[in-house]
Design a protein around this motif. Sequence first.
Motif, PDB file in Angstrom:
ATOM      1  N   ALA A 248      -8.121  -0.651   0.991  1.00  0.00           N
ATOM      2  CA  ALA A 248      -7.169   0.052   0.133  1.00  0.00           C
ATOM      3  C   ALA A 248      -7.199  -0.560  -1.258  1.00  0.00           C
ATOM      4  CB  ALA A 248      -5.757  -0.018   0.714  1.00  0.00           C
TER       5      ALA A 248
ATOM      6  N   ASP B 171      -8.096   4.958  -0.063  1.00  0.00           N
ATOM      7  CA  ASP B 171      -8.202   4.340   1.261  1.00  0.00           C
ATOM      8  C   ASP B 171      -9.534   4.723   1.893  1.00  0.00           C
ATOM      9  OD1 ASP B 171      -5.473   3.246   1.400  1.00  0.00           O
ATOM     10  OD2 ASP B 171      -4.869   5.343   1.485  1.00  0.00           O
TER      11      ASP B 171
ATOM     12  N   THR C 207       0.845  -1.195   0.000  1.00  0.00           N
ATOM     13  CA  THR C 207       0.000   0.000   0.000  1.00  0.00           C
ATOM     14  C   THR C 207       0.877   1.240   0.000  1.00  0.00           C
ATOM     15  OG1 THR C 207      -0.128   0.011   2.427  1.00  0.00           O
ATOM     16  CG2 THR C 207      -1.902  -1.117   1.240  1.00  0.00           C
TER      17      THR C 207
END
Length: 438
Positions: free
Chosen positions: A395, A413, A199
């Motif tokens: 995410a 997100d 991420t």
Amino acid sequence: MILIYIHVHMAMKYTLLATLLLLSHIAAIADDSAVAPYPPRNPNTKVTVLGSDAVAPDSVKQAFEENAPSVRDIEGIPRFAIVGKEGKFYMGIGANLRLVGMFDWRDDIGSDLFFTPAMFTPATPGNRSRLSGTAQSSNIYMNIVALPGQRDRFSLFILTSFDNPNYGLKLRYLYGKYRGLTLGYTDTPFTDGDAVPATIDSEGACGTVFYKTVTASWDQDFGHGFSGSIGIDVPKASLTYDANVGKVNQRIPAVPLYLQYRWGDGSHVRASALLRPMQYRDLLSECNRAIFGWGVQLSGLWDFLPGFCFHYDAVYGRGITDYLCDGAGIAADGTPSVSSPGRMDTSESLGLSVGLSYDILRNLKANALYSQMRVYPLGSSLHPASDYRYSQYLALNLMYFLNRYIMVGMEYDWGKKDTYGGDKLCANRLQALFSLSF
């Protein structure tokens, strides 16, 4: 639901027992080769050797990979390396410049670096959206390997980032390795860094284990795809105190351990356990007491189709909330007992994460991640300032590697936090990343 909960509870306890017995049984046949972490996620990464033609660059790259942390947000592979005489010493100094621009809306996230649902607070009037940017996740690191390929090989890894206020340096990793022994400040062996996809957000899945501490661990490869680790973590505790229970120095280290089976090009399944005694002061009886925390975890990744990778992580325990991403700082490892004044109870916590990675092209990767974390106080009353109950995290991102130095990405997100007081907070973030690594 009650029957499901009972079955999960019992299954977790039996997994802990099985892990302990299996590790103790196969330790007798262990050799001295260390477990190698997964390769870096930039498919273009190459190492240029300076001042020597005696060593192949791929050998240097492999040595750096084996010494770097096995977590997806750390590159750890310098693009340039200095090789000593006769190839007995490799040293690389690298850096990652990470520029992140973001737009937030709804409730207050409270950080440019971390999207942490547990830390959400209600937005004040007129402040339900925000445009910001940061370079604080940038870092500088050093990767050193001596006597590569030999039995007495030893190595050192140091990484600092700019996480502190006003871009002050913050130590993230400082450890050495020798014959499977790792000593220093790094991730506890209870952490499985590859169990969640990459991420842009520096925090990642709310319900996964990600805990750094001063630790000593012994990592071994048992052959036929099996490996394991056992360690000791410097004792810490994140407890809530009241007028009847007080804080004392921690005296007994935590013990993390795992057994892992790896197959194919990188798939693995890992069973982990954590034993964690914690001490406190019974102010009514004027004596020190202890509570016993424990946790079990099943995690891994599975390359089930060409280009597709499934990630999973399930962790459950009592007194281990601080080891989970969203649990850090909420002081819920132990809370004052309602039924027995002067005593403390451990809180139950459950974390679940699932993710999917897809290599659309060789240089283009898509990632999706969902995670949740729950805390069950079990007869205790949580501190009003830490009235956390449940959080969710989502995410979705795209990452494109232009070359071995540059990567760009976009990510969405979403997070939600519920409290025992009835509050429901929700926030969104859209962010873009430019990363330069060398």
